[in-house]
Scaffold this motif. Structure first.
Motif, short mmCIF file in Angstrom:
data_model
loop_
_atom_site.label_atom_id
_atom_site.label_comp_id
_atom_site.label_asym_id
_atom_site.label_seq_id
_atom_site.Cartn_x
_atom_site.Cartn_y
_atom_site.Cartn_z
N LEU A 132 -49.08 -28.30 -8.82
CA LEU A 132 -50.15 -29.24 -8.51
C LEU A 132 -49.79 -30.58 -9.11
N ILE A 133 -50.12 -31.65 -8.39
CA ILE A 133 -49.90 -33.00 -8.91
C ILE A 133 -51.26 -33.66 -9.08
N CYS A 134 -51.54 -34.12 -10.28
CA CYS A 134 -52.83 -34.73 -10.59
C CYS A 134 -52.62 -36.17 -11.03
N TYR A 135 -53.29 -37.08 -10.35
CA TYR A 135 -53.35 -38.48 -10.78
C TYR A 135 -54.63 -38.59 -11.61
N PRO A 136 -54.50 -38.61 -12.94
CA PRO A 136 -55.66 -38.36 -13.79
C PRO A 136 -56.47 -39.61 -14.14
N MET A 137 -57.66 -39.34 -14.72
CA MET A 137 -58.46 -40.43 -15.24
C MET A 137 -57.71 -41.03 -16.43
N VAL A 144 -51.55 -44.77 -14.96
CA VAL A 144 -51.32 -44.02 -13.71
C VAL A 144 -50.34 -44.76 -12.81
N ILE A 145 -50.71 -45.95 -12.35
CA ILE A 145 -49.87 -46.68 -11.40
C ILE A 145 -48.50 -47.00 -11.97
N ILE A 165 -54.00 -34.40 -6.21
CA ILE A 165 -55.41 -34.71 -6.43
C ILE A 165 -55.58 -35.92 -7.35
N PHE A 166 -56.45 -36.84 -6.94
CA PHE A 166 -56.81 -37.99 -7.76
C PHE A 166 -58.13 -37.70 -8.46
N VAL A 167 -58.13 -37.83 -9.80
CA VAL A 167 -59.35 -37.65 -10.60
C VAL A 167 -59.68 -39.01 -11.23
N PRO A 168 -60.56 -39.79 -10.59
CA PRO A 168 -60.86 -41.13 -11.11
C PRO A 168 -61.73 -41.09 -12.36
N ASN A 169 -61.76 -42.23 -13.03
CA ASN A 169 -62.59 -42.37 -14.22
C ASN A 169 -64.07 -42.29 -13.85
N TYR A 191 -48.85 -47.59 -3.83
CA TYR A 191 -47.71 -47.44 -4.75
C TYR A 191 -46.96 -46.13 -4.50
N LEU A 192 -47.65 -45.10 -4.08
CA LEU A 192 -46.99 -43.83 -3.79
C LEU A 192 -46.10 -43.91 -2.55
#
Length: 266
Positions: A132-137, A144-145, A165-169, A191-192
């Protein structure tokens, strides 16, 4: 005692290296250890990252994206340029009042020239093999970026056959000033896809956005249909610990693991 005997020599080395005029207010002991180990190993990060990972009993593997000495450069929407992470986080300097238009990496010797170092084969392979790939808060741009800018990161993520999955703040982030939740998703995708924008589809790099079911995100009520058009699913779960005012780690882990378990082929 074992931890003290391992950590104290690094802190002592750091104290000797910085001199008496260094301002230690707000400093992190962990960062001191990392800085001392970096200097002791002839400015090589890999050995101290491995040692520090074992000291704090990390579960898994910590992989540097690139072992380069670079700075962050933020171009604001008003044309102003800021060099250095400390100038955009809103912690060491006053928070931004103008949104960031572009983030890049620069060589300290040539701050006017953007660079995109390539990740090595082992780093790309680990990304491709992820469950799993998580773009975290966290700090949206500097935490992140920044890690998505090096060449090869986006391509490796696109090749990985796992949920992304993106988990925003759920709480305000000084770096995300002026950005709605949809803005953040679109910036993340931009950016991805930098490696091959004509070949990497949105769905190749982001599958879903995971939100706390009780939190209020900027612009969240209007973005669901637009993200659905991009092939991005908006999901909710009970993530926040309201007593602490932040995301509960076990709840987040359970939500992410459930996405792995429902993913095809797992």
């Amino acid at each position: 005692e074992a931890l003290r005997s391992a950590v104290c020599p690094f802190v002592q080395y750091f104290a000797q290296a910085i001199g008496q005029d260094f301002d230690l207010r707000g400093a992190s002991v962990g960062n001191m250890v990392l800085a001392a180990g970096y200097m002791q190993h002839e400015r090589c990060f890999n050995p101290i990252v491995s040692l520090f990972s074992s000291l704090i009993q990390v579960r898994g593997h910590v992989q540097l994206i690139v072992p380069c000495d670079l700075h962050l450069r933020a171009l604001l929407r008003n044309g102003q340029e800021l060099i250095g992470q400390h100038r955009i986080t809103g912690k060491e300097e006053p928070p931004l009042t103008v949104p960031i238009a572009q983030l890049s990496l620069v060589d300290p010797a040539r701050p006017d020239l953007s660079v995109r170092p390539c990740i090595d084969a082992p780093a790309a392979q680990r990304i491709c093999q992820a469950d799993l790939i998580c773009y975290p808060m966290g700090s949206f741009y500097s935490s992140v970026i920044a890690n998505l800018i090096p060449a090869g990161v986006g391509q490796a993520i696109a090749l990985a056959s796992c949920p992304k999955i993106f988990v925003p703040n759920p709480s305000p982030d000084p770096e995300s000033i002026g950005l709605t939740l949809e803005d953040q998703v679109r910036i993340l995708v931009h950016y991805l896809r930098m490696d091959r924008p004509e070949q990497i589809a949105v769905r190749d790099v982001v599958h879903g956005v995971l939100l706390d079911e009780t939190a209020s995100y900027p612009g969240a009520h209007t973005m669901r249909s637009r993200l659905k058009d991009l092939g991005i699913e908006v999901m909710t779960a009970r993530l926040l610990d309201h007593d602490q005012g932040k995301i509960h780690p076990e709840r987040l882990c359970q939500a992410l693991i459930s996405l792995v378990q429902r993913s095809p082929g797992t």
